[in-house]
Design a protein around this motif. Sequence first.
Motif, short mmCIF file in Angstrom:
data_model
loop_
_atom_site.label_atom_id
_atom_site.label_comp_id
_atom_site.label_asym_id
_atom_site.label_seq_id
_atom_site.Cartn_x
_atom_site.Cartn_y
_atom_site.Cartn_z
N UNK A 145 0.86 -1.18 0.00
CA UNK A 145 0.00 0.00 0.00
C UNK A 145 0.90 1.23 0.00
N UNK A 146 0.32 2.42 -0.04
CA UNK A 146 1.11 3.65 -0.15
C UNK A 146 2.03 3.86 1.05
N UNK A 147 1.57 3.54 2.25
CA UNK A 147 2.40 3.71 3.44
C UNK A 147 3.59 2.75 3.39
N UNK A 148 3.34 1.49 3.05
CA UNK A 148 4.42 0.50 2.97
C UNK A 148 5.43 0.88 1.88
N UNK A 149 4.91 1.37 0.75
CA UNK A 149 5.77 1.83 -0.33
C UNK A 149 6.67 2.97 0.17
N UNK A 150 6.07 3.92 0.86
CA UNK A 150 6.83 5.05 1.41
C UNK A 150 7.94 4.55 2.33
N UNK A 151 7.62 3.61 3.19
CA UNK A 151 8.62 3.10 4.14
C UNK A 151 9.79 2.43 3.43
N UNK A 152 9.54 1.76 2.32
CA UNK A 152 10.62 1.08 1.60
C UNK A 152 11.41 2.02 0.68
N UNK A 153 10.80 3.11 0.24
CA UNK A 153 11.45 4.00 -0.74
C UNK A 153 11.88 5.36 -0.19
N UNK A 154 11.51 5.69 1.04
CA UNK A 154 11.74 7.06 1.54
C UNK A 154 13.20 7.48 1.53
N UNK A 155 14.13 6.56 1.75
CA UNK A 155 15.54 6.93 1.76
C UNK A 155 16.06 7.29 0.37
N UNK A 156 15.34 6.87 -0.66
CA UNK A 156 15.74 7.19 -2.03
C UNK A 156 15.00 8.41 -2.59
N UNK A 157 14.02 8.89 -1.84
CA UNK A 157 13.24 10.05 -2.30
C UNK A 157 13.97 11.34 -1.98
N UNK A 158 13.85 12.33 -2.85
CA UNK A 158 14.36 13.65 -2.49
C UNK A 158 13.67 14.13 -1.21
N UNK A 159 14.38 14.90 -0.41
CA UNK A 159 13.89 15.32 0.91
C UNK A 159 12.53 16.00 0.86
N UNK A 160 12.33 16.87 -0.11
CA UNK A 160 11.06 17.59 -0.22
C UNK A 160 9.91 16.63 -0.55
#
Length: 146
Positions: free
Chosen positions: A114-129
Motif C-alpha cells: 500500500x502507499x504507506x508501505x511503499x513510502x517506508x521502503x522508498x523514503x531513503x531514495x526520495x528527495x527530501x522535499x
Amino acid sequence: MFTESQKSTFPYYFAHVCAYNMTALNLGVWKPKYIFHDWEKPWMLLLAKGLKKIGILKCEPYEWVRDWHRTHRKHHVQYYKAPTLHKNGRMPNVIEMIIDQECSRLTKESSPLNAYQYFQTKKDKMPELVRYWFEVELKHLGLWES
C-alpha cells in the motif's frame, strides 16, 4: 490482478484507471482529470509496437512507454532530476503518487504494497522535499499506519 506481462494490455490499463478513480473517491480527493489518468500509455504503446515492428525502436515497447511515462508524469518520483525540484521547477503531484501506489496493489501482482508501505521502503531514495510531502499527505489522507 495482472501479471507483469499483462501490464501492456488494454484490460490492465482500464482496470488501473478504474482502481485509481475508485481509490481517489474513497480517499475523498477525486478530481475530474483523474478519468484521464495515464491516458497516453495505450496510445504510446500502439505507436511503440509499430516502431518496433519496422525496426526503429530497439527496446521492448512496454519498457519504452513505462520509462517515458515515469520520467515525464508528475505522479512518479522519477520525475525529479534535481534533489528538490524538476528541471522546469514544477513540484510533483504527491497526492497522485499516493493514489497511484494505493491502487496499484489492487491491479498489479508486482506491487503488493500500500502507499504507506511503499513510502517506508522508498523514503531513503526520495528527495527530501518529496519525502516530507509524501508523509504529510499520507497522514492527511488517513493512510499513516504508526
